[in-house]
Design an enzyme around this catalytic site. Structure first.
Site, mmCIF file in Angstrom:
data_model
loop_
_atom_site.group_PDB
_atom_site.id
_atom_site.type_symbol
_atom_site.label_atom_id
_atom_site.label_comp_id
_atom_site.label_asym_id
_atom_site.label_seq_id
_atom_site.Cartn_x
_atom_site.Cartn_y
_atom_site.Cartn_z
ATOM 1 N N ARG A 13 -3.696 4.055 -1.410
ATOM 2 C CA ARG A 13 -4.119 2.959 -2.276
ATOM 3 C C ARG A 13 -3.517 1.615 -1.876
ATOM 4 O O ARG A 13 -2.375 1.558 -1.407
ATOM 5 C CB ARG A 13 -3.695 3.258 -3.720
ATOM 6 C CG ARG A 13 -4.451 4.375 -4.385
ATOM 7 C CD ARG A 13 -3.699 4.869 -5.612
ATOM 8 N NE ARG A 13 -2.611 5.762 -5.244
ATOM 9 C CZ ARG A 13 -1.564 6.021 -6.022
ATOM 10 N NH1 ARG A 13 -1.460 5.454 -7.199
ATOM 11 N NH2 ARG A 13 -0.626 6.848 -5.612
ATOM 12 N N HIS A 18 0.849 -1.203 0.000
ATOM 13 C CA HIS A 18 0.000 0.000 0.000
ATOM 14 C C HIS A 18 0.875 1.240 0.000
ATOM 15 O O HIS A 18 2.045 1.210 0.410
ATOM 16 C CB HIS A 18 -0.947 0.012 1.205
ATOM 17 C CG HIS A 18 -0.287 0.315 2.513
ATOM 18 N ND1 HIS A 18 -0.119 1.609 2.984
ATOM 19 C CD2 HIS A 18 0.242 -0.496 3.462
ATOM 20 C CE1 HIS A 18 0.484 1.573 4.160
ATOM 21 N NE2 HIS A 18 0.719 0.308 4.481
ATOM 22 N N CYS A 19 0.301 2.355 -0.484
ATOM 23 C CA CYS A 19 0.957 3.652 -0.413
ATOM 24 C C CYS A 19 0.102 4.549 0.479
ATOM 25 O O CYS A 19 -0.583 4.055 1.367
ATOM 26 C CB CYS A 19 1.151 4.243 -1.809
ATOM 27 S SG CYS A 19 -0.374 4.493 -2.727
ATOM 28 N N ALA A 20 0.109 5.850 0.240
ATOM 29 C CA ALA A 20 -0.591 6.769 1.138
ATOM 30 C C ALA A 20 -2.104 6.616 1.096
ATOM 31 O O ALA A 20 -2.785 6.804 2.109
ATOM 32 C CB ALA A 20 -0.218 8.213 0.805
#
Length: 480
Positions: free
Chosen positions: A30, A26-28
């Site tokens: 998504r 995951h990112c910030a």
């Protein structure tokens, strides 16, 4: 039961189950999935989940927009799915490449070269932009016709001092490029730095002085002479040299016994790479780079420059979707090297603004949709600061017509920018702050182009929402 357990179970089913997940990170905002079979993911059903704000596929990854609570949801999802939670973004990138064709892998590799050096390019762009303000705007003083460096020794000192950083970033860019390649390829990074330094050594004739030089120094080997030319700010020679070094080292590791590899691998990798870089690849890369930048510059400054500009302005956002936009970094830097400025970067900044403006219109249209605003508001801000992906994938592409409106606004703004000869001294600063990169004498026309990039997408998006195109999009998304 945890807050996201039900949603996690439903998402797991809709992506094809645990057996279909190769990697998930995951990112910030998504979740990033690399799926064994992307066709098993039911994107439309996933987007109907309460916790999901949208989906899209990019660079071989199926991405699910969750929002600011993505970390908590990710933790619950990995428990439910029974998949490892130690994967990194690099793991995801490696796994994702199996879902890409040759061209996509090539573009992904190019992106991975430039991504680590983008922070330096942004800093360099801001610094050159600030030097623009204090050194080129003659609007100060009693008569309003002097620059700040003419009025103040402090600003003159700051102007000269800041060039120390600007020169390090842009003139010595080959060092960063070759280092980035060795980092990406998993080879010895210090050798990459050394090779990069040999391309910009003070012993060499500076690349910026080659055209005016009456005599070019050379190394004389008796049977052959090699020009002592530097490759400051040159992109293509650095990329070619970096890959030669990396592949030489990888091959040598396989053929040289490990007991002596520490001595002989660096030696037999670096020296041939330096020789090949200066004898073969440097001149070839220089010629190719000049050829590409000359075509772009000639096209944009010709009588048909407006046509080139309109096509580029209209097509840049779709290029971002494919990843091909990373190629423009190399072209921009080559233009800066050859012409001391670039007319390409202003259009990129305007395209970012146009995409953000289309999102602003969607915020107005969907002002009662609180769930969507968790995506749309941060996406608009991100666009105006130069990062378009959240806006394009999270909002504009989902509806369709805002994306088209932004492309039209970008094309019109690009025509104004190129038609009035707007040039940027540097790259890296996108969106609204992009004006800092623009040459001071071109600010007025850039601001006019910027106004078009803001107004046209907003007005056109609002208008298209009332047409059949807009109504069909709302019906498709179950918004009516």
């Amino acid at each position: 039961m945890a807050k996201y357990t039900d949603s996690a179970k439903e998402l797991l089913k809709l992506v094809g189950g645990s057996e279909n997940i190769s990697v998930v990170t995951h990112c910030a905002t998504r979740l990033r999935f690399v799926l064994n079979d992307t066709k098993k993911a039911d994107a439309k059903a996933i987007e109907k989940l309460d916790v999901v704000k949208g989906t899209f596929t990019n660079a071989g990854q199926f991405q699910v927009i969750v929002g600011n609570e993505v970390a908590s949801f990710y933790n619950e999802f990995t428990k439910v799915a029974g998949v490892g939670d130690t994967a990194t973004k690099d793991d995801a990138k490696v796994a994702a490449k199996k879902n890409m064709n040759f061209l996509q892998r090539l573009i992904a590799n190019l992106a991975e070269i430039f991504t680590p050096i983008i922070p330096a390019l942004v800093v360099g762009g801001l610094i050159l932009g600030f030097r623009n303000i204090i050194g080129e705007i003659a609007e100060f003083g009693p008569n309003g016709n002097q620059t700040l460096i003419e009025l103040s020794q402090f600003w003159k000192g700051a102007f000269d001092f800041l060039w120390l950083i600007g020169e390090a970033i842009f003139h010595f860019l080959p060092v960063g490029i070759v280092w980035s390649i060795t980092r990406k390829m998993g080879t010895t990074q210090i050798l990459g730095i050394v090779l990069g330094l040999t391309l910009v050594s003070p012993q060499l004739l500076n690349a910026y002085g080659v055209a005016e030089a009456t005599e070019i120094p050379f190394w004389d080997f008796g049977f052959a002479q090699v020009d002592m030319i530097g490759y400051q700010a040159q992109v293509i020679p650095a990329i070619l040299a970096g890959f030669v070094l990396a592949y030489l080292e990888i091959w040598l590791r396989k053929v040289i016994p490990s007991v002596v590899s520490m001595i002989f691998v660096p030696f037999f990798a670096l020296i041939p790479a330096v020789i090949i870089a200066h004898v073969v690849l440097g001149p070839i890369g220089w010629a190719v780079g000049d050829w590409i930048s000359s075509i772009v510059y000639t096209g944009l400054t010709s009588a048909f420059g407006w046509l080139f500009a309109s096509v580029f302005g209209f097509a840049y956002a779709p290029l971002v979707i494919t990843g091909l936009h990373h190629m423009t970094n190399a072209i921009d830097l080559q233009l800066m090297s050859q012409f001391d400025a670039t007319n390409l970067w202003p259009m990129i900044a305007l395209s970012n603004i146009a995409q953000g403006s289309a999102v602003v219109a969607m915020i107005i249209l969907n002002r009662r949709d609180k769930a969507e605003q968790q995506v749309s508001i941060p996406a608009a801000v991100s666009c105006y600061l130069g990062v378009t992906e959240p806006a394009m994938f999270g909002i504009n592409l989902k509806y369709g017509f805002p994306f088209l409106a932004a492309m039209v606004g970008s094309a019109l703004a690009a025509v104004i920018s190129v038609g009035s000869g707007v040039m940027a001294n540097s790259i890296g600063v996108g969106g609204i702050p992009g004006f800092l990169s623009i040459q001071a004498g071109d600010w007025l026309m850039f601001f006019i182009a910027m106004a078009v990039a803001i107004a046209v997408p907003i007005l056109l998006t609002l208008a298209l929402a009332k047409t059949k195109l807009g109504k069909n999009a709302y019906e498709r998304l179950g918004k009516e």
